[in-house]
Design an enzyme around this catalytic site. Structure first.
Site, short mmCIF file in Angstrom:
data_model
loop_
_atom_site.label_atom_id
_atom_site.label_comp_id
_atom_site.label_asym_id
_atom_site.label_seq_id
_atom_site.Cartn_x
_atom_site.Cartn_y
_atom_site.Cartn_z
N TYR A 35 17.30 38.90 45.46
CA TYR A 35 18.05 37.93 44.65
C TYR A 35 18.69 36.90 45.57
CZ TYR A 35 17.45 41.61 41.23
OH TYR A 35 16.92 42.55 40.41
N ASN A 57 14.82 36.67 31.40
CA ASN A 57 13.44 36.35 31.73
C ASN A 57 12.64 35.84 30.53
OD1 ASN A 57 10.78 36.43 32.30
ND2 ASN A 57 10.89 38.28 33.49
N CYS A 95 8.97 39.25 37.76
CA CYS A 95 10.38 39.52 38.04
C CYS A 95 10.55 40.93 38.63
CB CYS A 95 11.20 39.38 36.78
SG CYS A 95 10.52 40.29 35.39
N HIS A 96 9.57 41.76 38.50
CA HIS A 96 9.69 43.12 39.02
C HIS A 96 9.58 43.14 40.54
CE1 HIS A 96 5.39 42.40 38.32
NE2 HIS A 96 5.21 43.12 39.41
N GLU A 117 1.46 47.82 42.71
CA GLU A 117 1.14 46.68 43.57
C GLU A 117 1.01 47.11 45.02
OE1 GLU A 117 2.62 43.03 42.83
OE2 GLU A 117 2.18 43.27 40.72
#
Length: 115
Positions: free
Chosen positions: A26, A48, A56-57, A83
DNA sequence: TATTTGACCAAGA
DNA sequence: ATCTTGGCCAAAT
């Protein structure tokens, strides 16, 4: 004409720059916007616009923990693992190496250091 | 307009 | 290592 988009919109736009398999913080987003509004960034994520569309994850806390997620922290962890991110005790393994920072560009291009 | 809140951060005990 | 405290900023109420 400056800043015609809201702060939140700028945050969402930056998310798309995060490569797959990478994470950011952030604070990093706030810095990319030349601001210190890390809290405002987090709030923007909660608001979001399109969750699956905007990654956003991939935004985590500075200490390597995942932080929150509008769809649930568990979901966030699952997405990151998908991911290629490895988690250890609820924190990201090799956090520093996984961390992606946005190109820092000062307002005054006094020196042509970047671009 | 003023207050409250939040997916935070850094430092101190 | 955890917990508390203060600070920080933008949007919502």
């Amino acid at each position: 004409m400056s800043q015609r988009k809201s702060f939140d919109s700028e945050c969402w736009a930056l998310l798309e720059k995060i490569p797959t398999g990478r994470v950011t913080t952030y604070s990093a987003i706030a810095r990319a916007l030349n601001s210190k509004a890390y809290r405002a960034v987090g709030r923007a994520m909660n608001r979001n616009p399109a969750a699956p569309k905007v990654p956003c994850h991939r935004v985590v806390k500075s200490d390597g923990s995942l932080g929150g997620y509008a769809f649930g922290a568990k979901k966030k962890a699952a997405l990151l693992k998908a991911e290629g991110i490895r988690l250890k005790a609820g924190k990201i393994e090799d956090f520093k190496e996984r961390l992606y920072l946005f190109p820092f560009r000062p307002e005054k291009r006094k020196a042509k250091a970047i671009k």
